[in-house]
Scaffold this active site. Structure first.
Site, short mmCIF file in Angstrom:
data_model
loop_
_atom_site.label_atom_id
_atom_site.label_comp_id
_atom_site.label_asym_id
_atom_site.label_seq_id
_atom_site.Cartn_x
_atom_site.Cartn_y
_atom_site.Cartn_z
CG PHE A 85 -5.03 7.24 -38.33
CD1 PHE A 85 -4.50 8.49 -37.77
CD2 PHE A 85 -6.77 6.99 -39.01
CE1 PHE A 85 -4.88 9.64 -37.67
CE2 PHE A 85 -6.80 8.28 -39.18
CZ PHE A 85 -6.60 9.30 -38.92
CG ASP B 5 -11.43 2.43 -36.24
OD1 ASP B 5 -12.13 2.07 -37.37
OD2 ASP B 5 -10.35 3.56 -35.90
CE LYS C 70 -10.31 6.70 -44.30
NZ LYS C 70 -9.63 6.47 -42.93
#
Ligand SMILES: *Cc1c(COP(=O)(O)O)cnc(C)c1O
Length: 407
Positions: free
Chosen positions: A144, A229, A258
């Site tokens: 993702f 990532d 995040k």
């Protein structure tokens, strides 16, 4: 202390359904406020927050250091645009560079507002560096990377990707954790490999030992850029500042978001070596990116993690959490995986939504990240006592989740 909620959960979700797009479905809980690891819903129910807004609220809720940094900054100057430089953004870039163990000579940062934007920047960066001879990008099945078109093109989840193609980007997906499959897919027509150190949204799926080192050597052999990532794994979640530090490799490009802002929106795309300076003037930009308030929040997050020795706490409390979950000894639990305060409870049946609902009924927020995986990603400030509350309640939560099934 508690402001009277204006709406009940039922009233608010009815208005939500009438006025917001249906892409999120109807959220079952309306949150009103938080303090530390606790949050309160619109009906006054208190929960222990083991989701942290999807691994975002690193310092928990209303942490004094975050409140002060954000309040002071918004009262001083909230926005400048990138027509002007401001000190917080420079300070944050310096701080991230130092945490990455670089002397700063070959590391440069671009600030975005989210994870997907950090990956969009990375995608443009590697294509700029590669020129026209490398049209292909390799990514991983079930990985993702975000919801905007470029990042979505790299996302290996057909359910969220397929309705929106074609993307105009040549992406090849290989099974995650399989170094041989990656070696076979990456050649000199490949601009970059995008990979997560552990697949978060797939259900905290870990790669085998040595995988990131294999990615590094495959990229070195072919000249493809290694884009890591760390949007979910970075900023202390695994007990290291960055997950790749455990593996002992440095990527060419690193993306963060995040946990970085502790709840304020910020993303970062960090280039090393020739990727530090691959963008020329005018190549990329963002009106809000690196805004002073988000940068002040991120500086407060980093300072607090360091001052309160939270990396060591994450490791110790993560182990405690994993042991407590394993001790639940319920047939629905197949095992627990992950590192630090980033854990997946694997279930023997696709009952994660029921477990999530049963946990909420017991006063715990957890996340059904996959049909058979519960994600636990609490604030990094969680205490052993709070972990004990959850692990003590877990057998009853699992019993309720399975009881409901038979009724
Ligand atoms: C959450 C996430 C993203 C997307 O971040 P947004 O801020 O939601 O755009 C990208 N990659 C990974 C690994 C993520 O966990």
């Amino acid at each position: 202390m508690t402001a009277a909620p204006v709406s009940s959960t039922a009233a608010l979700t009815a208005r939500f359904d009438a006025h917001l797009m249906p892409n999120y479905g109807t959220p079952p809980i309306a949150l009103v406020r938080g303090e530390g690891r606790r949050v309160w819903d619109a009906d006054g129910t208190r929960y222990l927050d083991l989701v942290a807004g999807i691994a975002v609220s690193a310092l928990g809720h209303a942490h004094p250091a975050l409140v002060k940094a954000v309040s002071d900054q918004v009262a001083t100057i909230a926005h400048t645009s990138n027509l002007y430089v401001h000190e917080r953004e420079v300070e944050l870039a310096e701080r991230l560079t130092a945490l990455l163990g670089s002397d700063g000579g070959d590391t440069r940062v671009f600030f975005a507002n989210s994870g997907t934007e950090a990956n969009e920047a990375a995608l443009k960066l590697v294509r700029r560096a590669a020129g026209t001879g490398r049209p292909r990008v390799v990514s991983t099945v079930d990985g993702f990377h975000g919801r905007t078109s470029g990042a979505l093109a790299l996302t290996g989840k057909p359910a969220i990707r397929d309705p929106f193609g074609p993307f105009g980007l040549d992406v090849v997906f290989v099974p995650y954790g399989d170094a041989d499959a990656l070696r076979a897919a990456v050649d000199t027509t490949c601009a970059a490999v995008f990979v997560e150190p552990t697949q978060g949204e797939a259900g905290i799926v870990e790669a085998p030992e040595g995988y990131l080192r294999a990615v590094r050597s495959i990229c070195d052999a072919t000249g493809a850029a290694f884009v890591l990532d760390e949007i979910q794994s970075g900023i202390g979640r695994t007990g290291r500042w960055f997950a790749h530090q455990q593996a002992g490799v440095l990527p060419d490009v690193l993306t963060l978001a995040k946990g970085l802002g502790g709840g304020l929106p910020i993303g970062a795309c960090i280039g090393f070596g020739r990727f530090a300076t691959a963008f020329a003037k005018g190549d990329h930009g963002s009106t809000f990116g690196g805004n002073p308030v988000s940068c002040a929040a991120a500086l407060a997050v980093l300072a607090t993690i360091e001052a309160d020795a939270l990396l060591d706490a994450v490791t110790a409390n993560g182990d405690l959490l994993a042991r407590g979950i394993a001790a639940a000894g319920h047939p629905l639990v197949a095992g627990v995986r992950g590192t630090g305060l980033w854990r997946g409870i694997r279930l023997t049946a696709p009952e994660a939504p029921r477990v999530q609902a049963a946990a909420a009924a017991h006063g715990f927020l957890v996340n059904a990240v996959a049909p058979d995986v519960i994600r636990i990603a609490p604030p990094l400030t969680i205490t052993p006592g709070e972990i004990g509350e959850f692990t003590a309640a877990l057998p009853a939560i699992l019993r309720d989740a399975t009881d409901e099934e038979t009724t």
